[in-house]
Design an enzyme around this catalytic site. Structure first.
Site, PDB file in Angstrom:
ATOM      1  CB  CYS A  19      -5.356   4.843   0.463  1.00 43.92           C
ATOM      2  SG  CYS A  19      -4.180   5.031  -0.904  1.00 43.92           S
ATOM      3  CD1 TRP A  70      -2.939  -1.773   1.959  1.00 39.34           C
ATOM      4  CD2 TRP A  70      -4.234  -0.863   3.540  1.00 39.34           C
ATOM      5  NE1 TRP A  70      -2.779  -0.422   1.889  1.00 39.34           N
ATOM      6  CE2 TRP A  70      -3.565   0.171   2.855  1.00 39.34           C
ATOM      7  CE3 TRP A  70      -5.107  -0.521   4.578  1.00 39.34           C
ATOM      8  CZ2 TRP A  70      -3.730   1.519   3.163  1.00 39.34           C
ATOM      9  CZ3 TRP A  70      -5.267   0.813   4.889  1.00 39.34           C
ATOM     10  CH2 TRP A  70      -4.587   1.819   4.191  1.00 39.34           C
ATOM     11  NE  ARG A  82       7.612  -1.093   0.613  1.00 39.33           N
ATOM     12  CZ  ARG A  82       8.062  -1.232   1.851  1.00 39.33           C
ATOM     13  NH1 ARG A  82       7.266  -1.740   2.785  1.00 39.33           N
ATOM     14  NH2 ARG A  82       9.284  -0.886   2.173  1.00 39.33           N
ATOM     15  CB  VAL A  83       0.638  -5.427  -0.350  1.00 38.94           C
ATOM     16  CG1 VAL A  83      -0.834  -5.730  -0.419  1.00 38.94           C
ATOM     17  CG2 VAL A  83       1.467  -6.677  -0.643  1.00 38.94           C
ATOM     18  CB  THR A  84      -0.136  -0.130  -2.971  1.00 36.05           C
ATOM     19  OG1 THR A  84      -0.086  -0.574  -4.340  1.00 36.05           O
ATOM     20  CG2 THR A  84       1.287   0.032  -2.443  1.00 36.05           C
ATOM     21  CB  VAL A  85      -5.509   0.222  -1.843  1.00 35.45           C
ATOM     22  CG1 VAL A  85      -5.861  -1.094  -1.203  1.00 35.45           C
ATOM     23  CG2 VAL A  85      -5.057   1.232  -0.781  1.00 35.45           C
ATOM     24  CD  GLU A 102       0.120   4.355 -11.182  1.00 23.31           C
ATOM     25  OE1 GLU A 102      -0.514   5.354 -10.778  1.00 23.31           O
ATOM     26  OE2 GLU A 102       1.193   3.960 -10.676  1.00 23.31           O
ATOM     27  CB  SER A 103      -4.348   5.332  -8.225  1.00 23.29           C
ATOM     28  OG  SER A 103      -3.289   6.277  -8.138  1.00 23.29           O
ATOM     29  CE1 TYR A 152       1.106   8.671   2.579  1.00 29.00           C
ATOM     30  CE2 TYR A 152       0.304  10.306   1.019  1.00 29.00           C
ATOM     31  CZ  TYR A 152       0.067   9.239   1.867  1.00 29.00           C
ATOM     32  OH  TYR A 152      -1.205   8.744   2.005  1.00 29.00           O
TER      33      TYR A 152
END
Length: 332
Positions: free
Chosen positions: A63, A96, A130-133, A148-149, A195
């Site tokens: 990612c 994930w 959503r389940v995010t990295v 939040e990246s 994307y």
């Protein structure tokens, strides 16, 4: 990429029918900040003081958003202070996973849980979203600090300086307005633009996204013909935010996401710039093409229904980058 609804897992893809075929990214849910003294940051609540060994990162090598966090962890000398778990590159009906049957995938080193969604529901049993990295976890308070990246990298940039003694600053105050302006365009048309093109389900949505993407790549190529980095002679977070998309461009976005008007290697300045950033101390070990290539081609069944993972391209990222000449010319 499923989602949680009131803590229950649902295997549902993004709804592009309601948006005319356009991919729209959802917002993140956890927006707290680690600060040097635990005071509240720009959003969220306080109580997250910078301490060695207190925090844990859950990331994916595949990612680009999680890759930002890994890069800043390396740049700021935080490897010994913030440990990490790496998810499996396949993101299928369970989202994930913490499987370990792929080189580099570590499993959940903190709790031994099977899925990343279990980390989310541990923080909030009734969470929806959503389940995010990446996910930045606080071991002491047993909760998520942030997912939040863009904000995680700013925490890593400055919150731990007294602990590490590393005062390299990728968010310098004098350049912040310019950085924000560049980040805004790069995010919408490049980072997320690939994307928007790849996940578009109408010709109109794809055409709009891919046109904006290559307009911005042309703009970046011109900018880097006169400046060594995006903000001049000083590398900043704007460069690292762009890098995580560029390093994936020819490997996955050019073909898999149909961003094929040109390859990155055909842009002399962008390609040299990408090689320079890849060769930056500590960065190359954060790049795992096995995870990148496998994740995109294996996980996106709607784009690649047979899940065939391609062999290439073969990129020479350690070739001389030539960017020193830009800096020397500008200094003269």
């Amino acid at each position: 990429m499923g989602r949680l609804q009131n803590g229950e897992w649902q295997d549902v893809w993004y709804d592009t029918k309601s948006t005319g075929g356009k991919f729209e990214r959802t917002t993140t849910k956890f927006r707290n900040w680690i600060t040097p003294d635990g005071r509240p940051g720009p959003t969220g609540e306080g109580g997250f003081e910078a301490e060695s060994g207190r925090y844990h990162l859950f990331v994916s090598y595949a990612c680009p958003w999680a890759h930002r966090a890994l890069i800043f962890r390396a740049l700021k000398g935080l490897d010994a202070h913030i440990d990490v778990s790496i998810v499996h590159p396949e993101m299928l009906s369970d989202g994930w996973e913490f499987r370990t049957d792929f080189a580099g995938a570590t499993g959940d080193r903190l709790f031994g849980l099977p899925f990343l969604r279990d980390i989310y529901t541990r923080a909030d049993p009734k969470i929806s979203g959503r389940v995010t990295v990446p996910v930045l976890w606080d071991k002491q308070r047993d909760t998520i600090v942030s997912n939040e990246s863009a904000e995680i990298i700013r925490m890593l940039n400055g919150a731990f300086d007294e602990i590490t003694g590393n005062r390299d600053d990728y968010w310098p105050e004098a350049l912040r307005d310019g950085i924000e302006e560049v980040n805004e365009r790069v995010y919408h048309t490049v980072n997320n633009g690939v994307y928007k093109a790849g996940f578009a389900t109408s010709q109109e949505a794809y055409d709009e996204a891919v046109e904006d993407l290559f307009d911005s790549l042309d703009w970046l190529e011109a900018r880097l013909s006169e400046n060594r980095y995006l903000m001049g002679d000083r590398i900043t977070e704007a460069d690292w935010r762009l890098f995580t998309t560029l390093i994936r461009f020819d490997t996955v976005y050019h073909g898999h996401f149909k961003c094929n008007r040109a390859k990155l290697v055909e842009y002399p300045n962008l390609w040299g710039y990408t090689r320079e950033l890849y060769q930056w101390p500590g960065v190359a070990p954060t790049v795992h093409f096995g995870h990148i290539t496998h994740h995109y081609h294996y996980s996106h069944e709607t784009i690649n229904p047979h899940r065939i993972v391609p062999i290439g391209p073969d990129l020479d990222l350690m070739a001389p980058h030539g960017r020193d000449e830009i800096g020397a010319r500008d200094a003269a």
